[in-house]
Every structure is written in C-alpha cells, then in structure tokens.
Design a protein around this motif. Structure first.
Motif, PDB file in Angstrom:
ATOM      1  N   ILE A   1      46.128  64.076 111.630  1.00 24.49           N
ATOM      2  CA  ILE A   1      45.901  65.336 113.328  1.00 24.49           C
ATOM      3  C   ILE A   1      46.951  64.463 114.275  1.00 24.49           C
ATOM      4  N   LEU A   2      46.133  62.572 114.440  1.00 27.58           N
ATOM      5  CA  LEU A   2      47.542  62.019 115.400  1.00 27.58           C
ATOM      6  C   LEU A   2      48.786  61.772 114.169  1.00 27.58           C
TER       7      LEU A   2
ATOM      8  N   GLN B   1      44.986  67.843 119.677  1.00 28.58           N
ATOM      9  CA  GLN B   1      44.553  67.181 118.806  1.00 28.58           C
ATOM     10  C   GLN B   1      43.300  66.754 118.576  1.00 28.58           C
TER      11      GLN B   1
END
Length: 531
Positions: free
Chosen positions: A203-204, A68
């Motif tokens: 993304i997170l 990530q």
C-alpha cells in the motif's frame, strides 16, 4: 527454539544476529518469539528511509496519502482476529483491553485518513492569511508548511504496541514523512506483524514504513538535523535522550511523553448518592483495571472532600472486590496480566513504596487468581491506597506505579467567600509537576468549567464530567485523535494528536515574502490550514 522475528529496513526483511531477546506469554511463561537488531546496517537503513521513502511520499498529495492511510486501516481491520490472538499471548490482555490498543489504532488511522482527504491535492499548506509588509500592499508575507525532508523515528512503550505505532505514524505518513518504528521489546510482536502486513500489501511506497525489533542501541546516532524523534517511556530515559548530540548539536526535533501522575477530582457538590459521585467511582475503578492499569493516562491519584473519604473508599472497595483477575483465556476474567514478570516486580516495588505513607483499603495480594499460577504469571490484582491528608504526603505525588494501583486522597473544601471550593484539590493535582490528564466530576456544569480552567495550566487534557454526559463521554484515559495527547513538565512537554495539530511536528514553517502577485499564486498550489 522460538522464531526470530525479522526487521524490515532498507526495503528488505533482515534477521538480526544472535539468539536475540525472548518474548514470552506473561501468564503462562511460554516462549513466543525472539527479536534482535544486532548486525543491522543502521546508516544504510536510515539513508534509504530518507531518500527512497521520503521522496516517494512527498511525491503524493495530502489527499493521495490520506487514501493510502484509508487502505492501511481497511487492511488492519481485516486482520483483527490475528492481532487479538497476538495481544492475548504477548501482552496478557483481555479482549476488551486488546480492543483499546488494536481498534484504537485502526480508528486513529481512519480518522486521519478522513481528515487528510480535506486537505486536497496539494503538496504544501498555507498557515494563516497573508500579511502586508508595505504601505502600498505590494509586498506581502505568507507562512507555509512543508514536510520535513527527514524521517520520523518512533521509540515506543510496551503498553500499546498497536495504538502507540499508529497514533504517531498516521500524522507522519499523512504529512509525507517516512517512519521507522522501534517497538518496546517485550511486546514487539504485534507491531512487527502489523508492519509486515502493511509492507506485504504494497500500500505504501518502499521505505515509507520500517520496523526495528530488539535493542535501540545506535538509533539516535543516525538522527540528522531534519529528522524527528518521538519517544514514549520513562522520564529518566527521556532525560538521557535530550542530552544526545542529535538534539543538542544537530538540532533534530524530539517529542517526549513520559511519566504522569494523573488525577481525578470529585467536586465539593458531588456528594455520595448523587449521579456525579457514582460516575467518579465507576471511572476510578475502570482506570485502575483497564489494561491492568498499564496506561500512561490512568488515574493514579483520586481527590475527594475529606467528609466523603470514607464513603468513596467503601464504594471503590465494593467495586474492586468484584473484579476477577487472572488468565484472560478464561471468559470470567475481567483483568489480565501485566506484560512481564519484570513489570510485576516494578509494580510490587511501587506498592511497597506507597505503603510507607498510605494505608491499604483494598489489598490485591489477597485476591485469588483465576487459572493462573502466581509463581509464574505476571498477574496482580488492584491495590487501593487511602491518605487522609495528601497535603503532607510526598510519595503519592512523586511515585508512579504503572499498574492497577491508585491512591484516594482527602482534601479540604474551602468555605466562605472562596471562588473555588476545590482550590486545595487543584493544588494537590498540580503537585504531580505536569500530567497528561485530569478528570473532574460535578453535578454542576458551571462548576466543572471553573475547575477545568484551573487545572489546564498543568495538564495536557482535562476531562470534565457531569450527569449530562454520563452516556456519551469517552472516558478519562481514552486518548481521542481529535484532542491533544501530551502534557507539560514531568509528563514530557510533548504534544501528539489534536486533529491537524499533529501535523505540525512533521512540517517546517517558513515565511515567504514577495510581491503580492507571487503570494497570491501560492493559493493555486497549497492548501489552507491553521495549526
């Protein structure tokens, strides 16, 4: 009216109440944006970060979280041009100075992504090897590291809105700890935009990364026992933080990076005309001018043998005279502005204080600014002070001027049977009461080692330079993620980065004692690390 930048908390973008604080271009005075955290439900925001963000991050392995981070770094790299434009407008930095902040932050993210990938698909780490607790070796002990079940609050300084965010967030997120960042108000735009890009990219996991712009009021009141707080700023503010019940009564962790009167030492053998002398001169000028001296690691005191004081002053003045200062939009400008007129006033006050015990060898007030109105712009040219005998000085060892200001100080070279000819220089460096970094310049690698060890007890990092590394050394003030960033005493007593050492702040260490077979089973679900 300038746009009000929104905060990202509890998985939502929320605008603060009121008109907020205005962010301006420090060169032109143009209004850029406004920030406000008034009216935010901080308790809900912090609870959401701990529960949703923390649980989601801990559900991933170290290798997955490292992947990530790698995606975040790629995303930021793709948006670099936008970040450079924001840095120019909000921080008044040249392109090279913006790179230190922006590219430095992305590089640190990429480094921890690669480092994290080596930890494997595990959710906890083994620290060291098992220790036998019984004679028949049937009962043993193993230390393990698990992510703290809290959040990480970052209260950052104005000088590195990008790097200051990511050098803290990278090891925190890799550890499995969610982040709330409170960037310094004056330059909050860049950090807010970077967080927005990462959040919008998905993304997170939700709650892993949040940003609060504006006032920091009430943030520490939300800190609980297993939360961690990392602060970068003044020693005065740090002292107030340390007295807060979050740390005194609830036992939360606090990491501080504060004031630092960093030093550069010219060794006794580095006479004018030698390569080491030239490296010293070049580095002092670079540290005075990069980001207009607004670096916590910048050289503030430069110690040279008294016999070489005049030559060193002449060489520094010659280089400083060639530095163009003003609007960074002009390609001829080498050094931009301070971040605000408030910071400009603080630097001017610091210069006035140093003038009471030192003489000016280079007076930046006489330098004409390029494409900048001195009545509006927060631009100030370099100021070089000289003190013949720094052993009797006080202010130079106590007043940190956070701008393009340094003092050249003479020291007595010990002769005869002295083990260390630079003993007085080391003693003077120590009078800074703990610093982030000191650098040493010598033509002799063995001499460098002796001086470096003498400085190590009062400095977080010692940068030792001889002509053999003239082209390869990373620079006195550049903080590399492989090396420790922090310092004892006045510098705050904190530690950041240093490779995997950075993960220690975000983990809890426990000793598991049990049957040898149970301890052996830990190897199947934990990774091996020593931090």
């Amino acid at each position: 009216m300038a746009e009000l930048l929104r905060n990202y908390v509890a998985g939502k973008w929320i605008a603060g109440n009121g008109e907020g604080t205005l962010l301006t271009d420090p060169v032109t005075g143009e209004a850029l944006a406004r920030v406000s955290s008034d009216g935010l439900d901080l308790r809900a925001a912090f609870d959401y970060t701990r529960t949703s963000g923390g649980a989601a991050l801990r559900g991933f392995t170290y290798a997955a979280r490292a992947a990530q981070l790698s995606e975040v770094a790629k995303l930021l790299q793709a948006q670099r041009d936008d970040y450079y434009a924001i840095s120019l407008a909000n921080s008044g930095t040249t392109k090279n100075d913006s790179a230190v902040d922006i590219d430095g932050g992305i590089f640190t993210l990429s480094y921890y992504a690669k480092l994290g990938a080596t930890l494997g698909d595990v959710h906890a780490l083994r620290d060291g090897t098992p220790a036998n607790l019984s004679r028949d070796q049937s009962f043993t002990s193993q230390h393990v590291l698990t992510p703290t079940r809290g959040l990480a609050l970052f209260i950052n300084a104005f000088n590195f809105p990008s790097w200051g965010l990511w050098e803290k967030a990278a090891p925190a997120l890799l550890s499995g700890v969610p982040v709330i960042v409170k960037p310094a108000t004056a330059t909050a735009w860049l950090a807010q935009r970077m967080v927005a890009d990462v959040v919008n990219a998905g993304i997170l996991p939700a709650g892993a990364l949040s940003v609060i712009c504006g006032s920091s009021a009430g943030l520490l009141d939300q800190i609980e026992t297993f939360d961690v707080v990392s602060f970068t700023g003044s020693a005065k503010t740090a002292a107030k933080l340390r007295a807060h019940p979050a740390f005194v009564a609830r036992g939360a962790r606090l990491n501080v990076e504060a004031d630092s009167l960093n030093s550069a030492v010219l060794a006794a053998d580095a006479e004018p005309g030698t390569a080491a002398f030239d490296l010293f001169i070049k580095e002092v000028v670079r540290e005075m001018t990069v980001k207009s001296g607004q670096k916590c690691t910048a050289i503030r005191r430069a110690f040279v043998p008294k016999d070489h004081l005049g030559a060193a002053a002449d060489a520094l003045v010659a280089r400083l005279s060639a530095v163009s200062v003003g609007n960074p939009r002009n390609e001829s400008v080498r050094m931009g502005s301070l971040v605000s007129r408030e910071q400009y006033d603080a630097v001017r006050a610091g210069i006035a204080s140093l003038r009471e015990e030192a003489r000016l060898a280079f007076d930046g007030s006489q330098v004409r600014l390029v494409d900048a109105d001195p009545a509006v712009a927060a631009c100030i040219a370099p100021h070089l002070f000289v003190i013949d005998d720094a052993s009797h000085a006080v202010r130079v060892h106590d007043v940190e001027v956070f701008g393009p200001v340094a003092t050249l100080c003479g020291y007595e070279v010990a002769t005869g049977n002295s083990r260390l000819e630079e003993a007085q220089a080391v003693e003077l460096a120590r009078r800074g009461q703990g610093s982030l970094v000191a650098s040493v310049y010598s033509n002799d690698d063995t001499r460098l080692a002796r001086i470096a060890l003498e400085l190590a007890d009062t400095h977080g990092r010692v940068h030792a330079i001889s002509p053999s590394v003239a082209q390869s050394h990373t620079g006195h003030g550049n903080v590399m993620p492989m090396s420790l960033h922090g310092g004892p005493g006045r510098a705050g007593g904190g530690e950041e980065l240093g490779g995997l050492r950075a993960l220690n702040f975000y983990h809890r260490r426990a000793a598991i004692q049990g049957p040898a077979a149970s301890i052996d089973a830990l190897t199947e679900s934990t990774g091996k690390v020593e931090i």
